[in-house]
Design an enzyme around this catalytic site. Structure first.
Site: not given
Length: 491
Positions: A43, A182, A479
């Site tokens: 990581c 990615e 929202e």
């Protein structure tokens, strides 16, 4: 029987370091840890942290154009890999120092050495030392693998990206998982010409079909040459015998070698940046297409780091790919030996490894048996746009019970104003019977930030009506999660 330590941890990644620190600092155990490489593990050193910093760097590629649309006068300029790489390495050095310091402050004795298990309580170090421990925790992580094809060594893997002396002008990425996607987005954003081959029908297998479809569409619109149903069959060092050709059918046939392609090959063969990486690479695909790339990146999976550790010899059971088999308490077939993190190949995420390490300490050193909870784990894929996800995909949910699907896709205000065609997706998968949110999937800028908060509600068992009762924050993209009133489908 007397032991040198209460706990010996093998592996200095996030999970192993957390378990060692907590066992020593909170539980008062005598702890040692051995790491053969850099502290921080996948990581911190060659995964999440450097990758996310590269994501940030790649996203600035569109800032200038967007800023101009908003009235700013900014100047375009090339990306300086050397400057970024120097700063990146400094940051990784700093973080490794933090990990070492935290271990020292907790009273953990550390060994910069490879560790091998000799029996259920004995560890032999590459320094020649032998240590004993009442409990042993294996947290050695995993490593990227290359496919079993001739000349695979010509390609690089994800670990190598951070060590490149210079960026290639062109790269072929093999794979369709989150690591492949990615890096395709990152490298494209940094100015590399990116081609991606994936043998499956759609990238990001296992994730929600609609969400991954939008990501694939967005990648292609940005200029990534993403080709599904395609794999590599041959690769070799490029030579005069390997001219760029496209002998496949359909779109491949229409993409014949241009004068620029041929000139690029000549430039590379005469010596260029790619010489640092061993020269250009000729690749042939399953559709017959042939092309030369400066680099080939294999993102075709990761295997656990368990080879030559003595695990099977002492009775620890390993799975087909070398993963350590454990129970719900991370205990192996040898009662004194436990394993956490990617080496167990359960849920290969850094926060999960940390949670497993904490549960191990609770169980073994605090007298509080704590099984690891692998249910409803939020996660993010740092493509462009990002995906945030938790729970079941629409496809998986439909196989389990009747569901309602609430979904909306739209152009977000910020990029629409700048003239971009980017779209975002908000999706909820709802149980017809219980009304609980079974899955939440977001494809949008900063989706990772959104899914962390949505994940709390989903983990707590929130219903669709709970979402509906929440007042929207306007004007925001998120929202839409609480304003979708009518299902788009029910099944």
């Amino acid at each position: 029987m007397s032991f040198d330590y209460d706990l010996f941890v093998i592996g200095g990644g996030s999970g192993g370091v957390r378990a060692a620190r907590v066992a020593a600092g909170d539980a008062g155990a005598k702890v040692a840890l051995a790491e053969m490489d850099r502290y921080g593990g996948t990581c911190v050193i060659r995964g999440c942290v450097p990758k996310k910093l590269m994501v940030f760097a790649s996203e600035y590629n569109e800032v200038v154009a967007d800023a101009k649309a908003y009235g700013w006068e900014l100047r375009d300029g090339p990306f300086d890999w050397q400057s970024f790489r120097t700063r990146l390495n400094s940051e990784l050095d700093r973080l490794e120092g933090v990990y070492r310091s935290l271990l020292a402050q907790s009273g953990v004795e550390t060994f910069d050495a490879r560790a091998v298990l000799k029996d259920a309580h004995t560890i032999e170090l590459s320094t020649g030392e032998t240590k004993t421990a009442k409990h042993i925790l294996v947290a050695t992580g995993g490593h990227p693998v290359r496919p079993a094809i001739a000349n695979a060594e010509l390609g690089i893997v994800s670990d190598d990206i951070f060590h490149l002396e210079s960026l290639p002008k062109s790269i072929l990425i093999i794979g369709g998982g989150y690591i492949a996607c990615e890096f395709a987005c990152i490298l494209h954003g940094l100015g590399v010409e990116v081609t991606q081959y994936y043998r499956g029908a759609q990238i990001l297998r296992g994730f929600d079909e609609e969400a991954r479809g939008l990501i694939a569409e967005s990648m292609r619109e940005r200029g990534i040459d993403l080709r599904t149903g395609t794999n590599i069959v041959e690769m070799a060092p490029a030579s005069d015998d390997h001219t760029i050709s496209n002998t496949g059918t359909g779109s491949d046939a229409a993409m014949g070698a241009s004068s620029q392609d041929i000139a690029a090959v000549a430039e590379r063969q005469s010596g260029s940046q790619s010489a640092e990486r061993g020269g250009p690479i000729w690749v042939k695909a399953t559709n017959g297409r042939e092309k030369v790339f400066d680099a080939v990146l294999f993102a075709t999976g990761r295997d656990p780091n368990t080879s030559d550790m003595g695990l099977e010899q002492i009775g620890v059971k390993l799975g087909r790919r070398g993963e350590v088999e454990v129970d719900e308490y991370s205990q192996t077939a040898v009662p004194s030996v436990f394993a956490i993190g990617d080496v167990t190949d359960r849920v290969n995420l850094t926060p999960v490894a940390i949670r497993e390490g904490m549960a191990f300490v609770e169980t073994v050193f605090k007298g509080n048996p704590t099984p690891v909870d692998h249910d409803l784990i939020p996660s993010a894929i740092f493509t462009q746009p990002e995906m945030g996800t938790i729970g079941l995909s629409e496809e998986d949910a439909r196989e389990q019970e009747p569901v309602e699907i609430y979904c909306t896709s739209f152009r977000p205000m910020q990029t629409a104003f700048a003239g971009r065609t980017d779209r975002v997706l908000m999706k909820l998968v709802v149980s017809v019977e219980t009304r609980k949110i079974l899955g939440c999937h977001i494809v949008a800028p900063n989706a990772g930030e959104m899914i962390q908060l949505a994940g709390i509600a989903v983990k707590m068992g929130a219903t669709k009506e709970d979402f509906d009762r929440t007042v929207a924050v306007h004007p925001t993209m998120s929202e839409e999660i609480v304003t979708m009133k009518t299902p788009v489908s029910t099944a």
